[in-house]
Design a protein around this motif. Structure first.
Motif, PDB file in Angstrom:
ATOM      1  N   ASP A 238       6.625  15.004 -10.348  1.00  0.00           N
ATOM      2  CA  ASP A 238       6.054  13.919 -11.140  1.00  0.00           C
ATOM      3  C   ASP A 238       5.378  14.555 -12.199  1.00  0.00           C
ATOM      4  O   ASP A 238       5.161  13.635 -13.259  1.00  0.00           O
ATOM      5  CB  ASP A 238       4.843  13.363  -9.975  1.00  0.00           C
ATOM      6  N   ALA A 239       4.485  15.530 -12.008  1.00  0.00           N
ATOM      7  CA  ALA A 239       3.886  16.127 -13.389  1.00  0.00           C
ATOM      8  C   ALA A 239       4.872  16.153 -14.385  1.00  0.00           C
ATOM      9  O   ALA A 239       4.371  15.948 -15.733  1.00  0.00           O
ATOM     10  CB  ALA A 239       2.898  17.548 -12.730  1.00  0.00           C
ATOM     11  N   ALA A 240       5.912  16.814 -13.935  1.00  0.00           N
ATOM     12  CA  ALA A 240       6.693  16.928 -15.262  1.00  0.00           C
ATOM     13  C   ALA A 240       7.146  15.868 -15.829  1.00  0.00           C
ATOM     14  O   ALA A 240       7.313  15.847 -17.194  1.00  0.00           O
ATOM     15  CB  ALA A 240       8.104  17.890 -14.693  1.00  0.00           C
ATOM     16  N   VAL A 241       7.464  14.769 -15.139  1.00  0.00           N
ATOM     17  CA  VAL A 241       7.870  13.617 -15.596  1.00  0.00           C
ATOM     18  C   VAL A 241       6.749  13.136 -16.414  1.00  0.00           C
ATOM     19  O   VAL A 241       7.182  12.270 -17.565  1.00  0.00           O
ATOM     20  CB  VAL A 241       8.464  12.418 -14.485  1.00  0.00           C
ATOM     21  N   ARG A 242       5.694  13.192 -16.114  1.00  0.00           N
ATOM     22  CA  ARG A 242       4.503  12.621 -16.744  1.00  0.00           C
ATOM     23  C   ARG A 242       4.247  13.398 -18.278  1.00  0.00           C
ATOM     24  O   ARG A 242       3.964  12.406 -19.169  1.00  0.00           O
ATOM     25  CB  ARG A 242       3.192  12.370 -15.787  1.00  0.00           C
ATOM     26  N   THR A 250      11.842  10.709 -23.928  1.00  0.00           N
ATOM     27  CA  THR A 250      12.420  10.585 -23.112  1.00  0.00           C
ATOM     28  C   THR A 250      13.103  11.656 -22.110  1.00  0.00           C
ATOM     29  O   THR A 250      13.238  12.960 -22.583  1.00  0.00           O
ATOM     30  CB  THR A 250      13.504   9.605 -23.060  1.00  0.00           C
ATOM     31  N   LEU A 251      13.450  11.550 -20.939  1.00  0.00           N
ATOM     32  CA  LEU A 251      13.882  12.643 -20.091  1.00  0.00           C
ATOM     33  C   LEU A 251      15.274  13.246 -20.869  1.00  0.00           C
ATOM     34  O   LEU A 251      15.563  14.252 -20.842  1.00  0.00           O
ATOM     35  CB  LEU A 251      14.275  12.293 -18.586  1.00  0.00           C
ATOM     36  N   ASP A 252      16.009  12.364 -21.563  1.00  0.00           N
ATOM     37  CA  ASP A 252      17.193  12.975 -22.252  1.00  0.00           C
ATOM     38  C   ASP A 252      16.861  13.811 -23.439  1.00  0.00           C
ATOM     39  O   ASP A 252      17.562  14.531 -23.899  1.00  0.00           O
ATOM     40  CB  ASP A 252      17.994  11.705 -22.997  1.00  0.00           C
ATOM     41  N   ASP A 253      15.364  13.908 -23.720  1.00  0.00           N
ATOM     42  CA  ASP A 253      15.011  14.669 -24.939  1.00  0.00           C
ATOM     43  C   ASP A 253      14.893  16.152 -24.453  1.00  0.00           C
ATOM     44  O   ASP A 253      14.644  17.191 -25.307  1.00  0.00           O
ATOM     45  CB  ASP A 253      13.772  14.295 -25.433  1.00  0.00           C
ATOM     46  N   VAL A 254      14.777  16.416 -23.226  1.00  0.00           N
ATOM     47  CA  VAL A 254      14.502  17.581 -22.601  1.00  0.00           C
ATOM     48  C   VAL A 254      15.511  18.551 -22.840  1.00  0.00           C
ATOM     49  O   VAL A 254      16.601  18.180 -22.010  1.00  0.00           O
ATOM     50  CB  VAL A 254      13.966  17.586 -21.118  1.00  0.00           C
ATOM     51  N   ASP A 255      15.339  19.738 -23.446  1.00  0.00           N
ATOM     52  CA  ASP A 255      16.424  20.737 -23.419  1.00  0.00           C
ATOM     53  C   ASP A 255      16.338  21.920 -22.508  1.00  0.00           C
ATOM     54  O   ASP A 255      17.429  22.467 -22.063  1.00  0.00           O
ATOM     55  CB  ASP A 255      16.282  21.618 -24.833  1.00  0.00           C
ATOM     56  N   LEU A 256      15.117  22.189 -21.975  1.00  0.00           N
ATOM     57  CA  LEU A 256      15.111  23.340 -20.898  1.00  0.00           C
ATOM     58  C   LEU A 256      13.897  23.097 -20.102  1.00  0.00           C
ATOM     59  O   LEU A 256      12.812  22.864 -20.778  1.00  0.00           O
ATOM     60  CB  LEU A 256      15.035  24.627 -21.624  1.00  0.00           C
ATOM     61  N   LEU A 257      14.058  23.170 -18.955  1.00  0.00           N
ATOM     62  CA  LEU A 257      13.118  23.318 -17.639  1.00  0.00           C
ATOM     63  C   LEU A 257      12.704  24.739 -17.490  1.00  0.00           C
ATOM     64  O   LEU A 257      13.733  25.568 -16.720  1.00  0.00           O
ATOM     65  CB  LEU A 257      13.345  22.403 -16.582  1.00  0.00           C
ATOM     66  N   ILE A 258      11.466  25.195 -17.658  1.00  0.00           N
ATOM     67  CA  ILE A 258      11.236  26.515 -17.081  1.00  0.00           C
ATOM     68  C   ILE A 258      10.169  26.379 -16.158  1.00  0.00           C
ATOM     69  O   ILE A 258       8.950  26.101 -16.260  1.00  0.00           O
ATOM     70  CB  ILE A 258      10.740  27.329 -18.314  1.00  0.00           C
ATOM     71  N   PRO A 259      10.358  26.254 -14.734  1.00  0.00           N
ATOM     72  CA  PRO A 259       9.719  25.817 -13.747  1.00  0.00           C
ATOM     73  C   PRO A 259       8.901  27.207 -13.149  1.00  0.00           C
ATOM     74  O   PRO A 259       9.608  28.327 -13.213  1.00  0.00           O
ATOM     75  CB  PRO A 259      10.587  25.353 -12.717  1.00  0.00           C
ATOM     76  N   HIS A 260       7.732  27.146 -12.502  1.00  0.00           N
ATOM     77  CA  HIS A 260       7.259  28.110 -11.490  1.00  0.00           C
ATOM     78  C   HIS A 260       8.417  28.546 -10.455  1.00  0.00           C
ATOM     79  O   HIS A 260       8.984  27.526 -10.072  1.00  0.00           O
ATOM     80  CB  HIS A 260       6.302  27.407 -10.760  1.00  0.00           C
ATOM     81  N   ARG A 273      14.294  15.434 -10.388  1.00  0.00           N
ATOM     82  CA  ARG A 273      13.266  14.166 -10.913  1.00  0.00           C
ATOM     83  C   ARG A 273      13.447  13.991 -12.473  1.00  0.00           C
ATOM     84  O   ARG A 273      13.231  12.965 -13.086  1.00  0.00           O
ATOM     85  CB  ARG A 273      11.901  14.597 -10.632  1.00  0.00           C
ATOM     86  N   LEU A 274      13.816  15.352 -12.925  1.00  0.00           N
ATOM     87  CA  LEU A 274      13.948  15.064 -14.767  1.00  0.00           C
ATOM     88  C   LEU A 274      15.330  14.823 -15.138  1.00  0.00           C
ATOM     89  O   LEU A 274      15.690  14.914 -16.260  1.00  0.00           O
ATOM     90  CB  LEU A 274      13.540  16.694 -15.313  1.00  0.00           C
TER      91      LEU A 274
END
Ligand code: UT7
Length: 370
Positions: A238-242, A250-260, A273-274
């Motif tokens: 939820d926090a990542a989407v917000r 938009t979600l399509d703009d995200v190139d890379l998720l670096i998660p915990h 979710r992303l």
């Protein structure tokens, strides 16, 4: 914190990451090593968490933090004396008084600059990134070192298979400098649910209650794993989407998720979710386990080393941890993905194995069921 616009609508200075670095201690503890001391298996740990091995530190948190910092400073092309603020995100610092940041400042020679610790557990690096960014936006500081560094192995009870297989040691660091509003940290979110704080804790680790001698019953990390897991999968996503929405992207703009890096199943849920495929998610939990505040800056440094980031990329950071805290940020990367310079900073060598390094914990807490 939304975009870099002040209440009067004037453009504010933003902050971008200009340097990055990491430090992982050399001693590695494998799943098979753990299976010799507690009732577990490589198969269980790999399928339930994604972890294959974790590092065990032979020195102090400040030593790892300082090495990561020296690599980040070299990558930024700065000297330690250029810094005006050092933030160390940690929940396993060298000492309560003085701060771990004071030791890091001394080791790297950032003489006289402000320095402080920040404890938001696994969310500590993103919390530090937000504080550093806002100090730059406010004009209070201009060159900020943000570190995530942990020596969780110190607190591990190797009789408790539900926690001892999860955590490891390490440090990562970034340098923040002023930027135009198009690059750097675009949007962030920080939160915490204190009513759930007992789900992940070291019951006796501070000044709470009366002074008492060290007791293996209350000294180690305890966690209600399934409940923390349940909350992490929804809250991190939820926090990542917000933060993507707050950035005007938009979600399509995200190139890379670096998660915990706490569990590949939590990472996969956040990616879903992303709406991101696995090739847009950076995962290194297999090598290091959960290093709390260090996971994201270590992963960022490795993503750059592995050419996973290109100029202008939109990166999402997201974390969840003790508190229970959470944090997320969107960052538009600048134009440089190569370090200005490199550093030969390294930890002192050791010939002690990971099994030898954890022996004091085994002596203190006892052994788990075989
Ligand atoms: O970074 C801070 C935030 N931390 C997290 O996000 C961690 C969140 N939690 C998790 O990642 C997961 O809950 C764990 C990896 C900790 C546990 O996975 P799980 O799928 O939730 O397992 P569980 O706790 O429900 O346990 C399932 C079974 C139990 O056995 P029974 O009761 O079904 O017979 C456990 O006793 O697995 C057993 N078990 C193990 N077996 C072998 C628990 N730990 C182990 C182990 N090896 N290490």
């Amino acid at each position: 914190m939304d975009n870099a616009v002040d209440p009067d609508g004037a453009e504010m200075q933003n902050a971008k990451i200009t340097g990055w670095g990491k430090c992982l201690p050399p001693a590695s503890l494998s799943n098979d090593d753990l299976a010799q001391i507690v009732d577990t298996s490589d198969e269980w740990i790999t399928t339930r968490t994604g972890i294959k091995e974790r590092r065990i530190c032979h020195v102090d948190v400040s030593d790892m933090a300082a090495v990561a910092a020296q690599h980040a400073l070299a990558a930024a092309g700065l000297e330690a004396t250029d810094l005006d603020l050092v933030i160390v995100g940690t929940c396993t610092g060298d000492s309560t008084i003085p701060s771990t940041a004071s030791k890091v400042q001394e080791i790297i020679g950032a003489t006289g600059c402000a320095a402080m610790d920040l404890n938001a557990a696994c969310s500590g690096f993103i919390y530090g990134l937000v504080v550093g960014t806002n100090m730059i936006r406010a004009g209070t500081n201009s060159r900020v070192l943000v570190i995530g560094a942990e020596k969780l192995s110190y607190h591990l009870n190797f009789a408790d298979r539900s926690t001892c297989v999860l955590f490891g040691d390490g440090a990562g660091a970034v340098v923040l400098e002023p930027a135009d509003s198009e690059t750097g940290v675009l949007a962030t979110e920080l939160g915490l649910d204190g009513t759930a704080r007992s789900l992940l804790e070291i019951p006796v680790s501070g000044t709470q209650g009366e002074r008492r001698p060290p007791d293996p019953e209350t000294a180690g990390i305890t966690m209600n794993g399934p409940e923390v897991f349940r909350r992490a999968v929804t809250t991190m996503g939820d926090a990542a989407v917000r933060v993507v929405e707050k950035s005007g992207l938009t979600l399509d703009d995200v190139d890379l998720l670096i998660p915990h890096q706490a569990n590949t199943r939590i990472i996969d849920a956040t990616a879903r979710r992303l709406r991101l495929d696995r090739d847009k998610v950076f995962i290194n939990i297999g090598s290091y386990g959960n290093t709390s505040a260090a996971t994201i800056p270590v992963a960022l440094a490795e993503a750059i080393e592995q050419d996973r980031i290109t100029p202008g990329d939109v990166i999402v950071f997201a974390a969840f941890g003790a508190g229970l805290s959470w944090a997320a940020a969107t960052v538009r990367w600048g134009d440089r993905v190569t370090p200005v310079a490199t550093s030969d900073a390294a930890l002192p060598p050791t010939d002690r194995t990971a099994m030898e390094l954890i022996q004091p914990n085994i002596d203190f807490f006892g052994l788990g069921a075989r």
